[in-house]
Each structure stands twice: as C-alpha cells, then as structure tokens.
Design an enzyme around this catalytic site. Structure first.
Site, PDB file in Angstrom:
ATOM      1  N   HIS A  20      66.245 179.794  33.114  1.00  0.00           N
ATOM      2  CA  HIS A  20      65.829 179.198  34.482  1.00  0.00           C
ATOM      3  C   HIS A  20      66.835 179.198  35.581  1.00  0.00           C
ATOM      4  CE1 HIS A  20      66.762 175.073  32.937  1.00  0.00           C
ATOM      5  NE2 HIS A  20      67.192 174.893  34.217  1.00  0.00           N
ATOM      6  N   ASP A  76      64.323 179.783  27.124  1.00  0.00           N
ATOM      7  CA  ASP A  76      64.886 179.324  28.130  1.00  0.00           C
ATOM      8  C   ASP A  76      66.326 179.804  27.941  1.00  0.00           C
ATOM      9  OD1 ASP A  76      65.085 178.646  30.651  1.00  0.00           O
ATOM     10  OD2 ASP A  76      65.244 176.308  30.308  1.00  0.00           O
ATOM     11  N   GLY A  83      71.957 170.655  37.949  1.00  0.00           N
ATOM     12  CA  GLY A  83      73.062 171.491  37.819  1.00  0.00           C
ATOM     13  C   GLY A  83      73.608 171.462  36.626  1.00  0.00           C
ATOM     14  N   SER A 132      72.006 172.106  33.877  1.00  0.00           N
ATOM     15  CA  SER A 132      71.364 173.100  33.045  1.00  0.00           C
ATOM     16  C   SER A 132      72.036 174.249  32.807  1.00  0.00           C
ATOM     17  CB  SER A 132      70.030 173.616  33.825  1.00  0.00           C
ATOM     18  OG  SER A 132      69.266 172.815  34.121  1.00  0.00           O
ATOM     19  N   GLY A 134      53.153 186.359   9.646  1.00  0.00           N
ATOM     20  CA  GLY A 134      51.869 187.187   9.305  1.00  0.00           C
ATOM     21  C   GLY A 134      50.677 186.123   8.999  1.00  0.00           C
TER      22      GLY A 134
END
Length: 274
Positions: free
Chosen positions: A25, A55, A129, A131, A188
């Site tokens: 992001h 992310d 900030g 992040s 699966g």
C-alpha cells in the site's frame, strides 16, 4: 490540469546489493519510487514484485556496486509473547525513528488489511509513515514488517501489526526468482472453522483445527489420504487454529516441497505427508 500526489512510507534493506522490502500500500499506483537512505542519499527504485494479498512489495536500487548495511531475517516462529522488539521507520515524516515495545500477541487474525492475516502484534509505537518499516528483535534481526495499527485518532494506541518475516522471506524468494506474481502452494481442499459443537460431535476436547468440507480429486490433500470431514490440526508441527493459519503456513512453504499434516479422524490423530 494534472495533479501530482505523493505518498510516504518506510522500507527495509534486506540484502547488501540493494533489495528493499516495503508494504504494497506504500507504493500502490506509483509512477515513480524514490528511496531515501538514512544518510540522505536518494535512489530511483525498480519495483520487482508487488503482492497485494500479503501487502508486501520488493524494490531494488542500483548502488553502483557499493554494498549496503542490511538486516538479516530471523525465523518469526521463534518469537514468543513478551519478547522485546524495536520498530524502525519514518513516522509522520519526522525522520528515522526507533520505538520500543514487546510482542503483545502472535498469529493475530481478523485484522482485514490483507488476505494472509497472521500478524505479530506489538505495543511499540507505530504511526502513519511507519508502514513498511522494520520490526526487529534484540539481536538486530528482522522479524516483521510493520503494516497496520488499530486507531481511533490516526495515531498510535499501542496496537500495531507486522507481517511475520517468514512470509517476507517467501515473497523475497519469488522476487529474486524473477517472478512478477507470487506462486503459492495449493492444498486442494476447502475448509471451515471448527466450532464448539463440531468439536464435541467429533470427540475433540476443544475447538481446534479446520475441518475439510470439500476435496479436489487428485489434489495434494487427496493424495495424502485426507478425506472430507477430517479436521486438520497441525502443519509441520504448527497448530492450525483457523483458515488464516492454514493459508499462512501453506504460503510460507516451498513449491514442490513436502509438509507433514496432522489430522483428526475417527476419534484419533493421524499423520501424513503433503
């Protein structure tokens, strides 16, 4: 008229050659990405891989052959609640900042900021900030990438979340292999949570694991002898207390490899190889 929008976040140098991990992001939709180091040098960055589901994103800068200081990755499964950690980043664009705290919880799910919800929770101060910044242990190794906070005001309330380093390692492996999209192992099988009622009906002493509700013929789970109605309890010894835990454990495994699956059937525990 054209409008120019700027975004700001943090990142972690993870190889001496200039490989950098940040949040998806932070760079999502960017036309240009500039990396500013702590010594104030700036580089244009190449986006190697962006994975919205975790992310995470991997960037590369050209240092002209100069080796950079970098953080080694630690096994995030070694973490315990109460361990001391440091969060490093650039909160609110004030400059490189270090905050301290502890690991408040592990395997947090239901945060809702990515498909793979299996976060490290910390009370180290994390603000806008931060992040993409580093969460490190006291031995100076990377154990997570700071990603989100719970906040009513936009500031830190002591509830921050980081993507574990084992998932970061898996994304880095895909990026260094030259892949533009992450390829993940496939079970699966379709699963559902085990409620207290289901646990009681199956003879489990508590709600645990995930129950298989659908099975793909010829898939990995079917080949391992798993059947519809089985409850998957552990993968390589790690507990599977939710579908998110199962997705995380599969997502950090190597393609083409093997994993030990432990499951519950007919009131007994069984083990097989996926």
């Amino acid at each position: 008229r054209q409008r120019m929008q700027n975004s700001l976040g943090s990142g972690v140098v993870v190889t001496a050659e200039g490989l950098i991990v940040t949040n998806h992001h932070v760079i999502d939709g960017a036309d240009e990405i500039t990396v500013a180091l702590a010594d104030r040098r700036e580089f244009e960055a190449e986006l190697m891989l962006a994975d919205e589901r975790t992310d995470l994103a991997v960037l590369r800068i050209d240092t002209g052959g100069e080796k950079l200081p970098f953080l080694e990755l630690r096994d995030s499964d070694e973490l315990e609640v109460g361990d001391l950690v440091l969060a490093i980043g650039n909160p609110l664009n004030v400059g490189q900042t270090v905050t301290s705290g502890i690991v408040s919880a592990l395997a947090r799910t239901g945060i809702g900021v990515s498909d793979f919800q299996f976060f490290i929770q910390t009370d180290a101060a994390i603000n806008p900030g931060n992040s993409g910044g580093a969460l490190i242990t006291m031995d100076g190794r990377l154990v997570g990438v700071n990603t989100a906070i719970y906040s009513r005001t936009g500031g830190s309330h002591g509830i921050g979340f980081a993507v574990p380093s084992n998932m970061v390692r898996a994304i880095m492996t895909s990026a260094t292999a030259g892949l533009k999209h992450v390829k993940r192992p496939w079970l699966g099988a379709g699963t559902q949570a085990v409620t207290a009622e289901i646990a009681q009906s199956l003879g489990l002493d508590r709600p645990a694991g995930v129950m298989v509700r659908t099975l793909f013929p010829g898939g990995p789970a079917a080949k391992a002898g798993v059947r519809v109605g089985d409850v998957l309890l552990r993968l390589d010894g790690h507990p599977l207390n939710s579908a998110n835990a199962l997705n995380f454990r599969l997502g950090t495994r190597r393609l083409g490899g093997e994993a030990e699956i432990t499951f519950w059937r007919d009131a007994e525990t069984r083990t097989s190889t996926l």
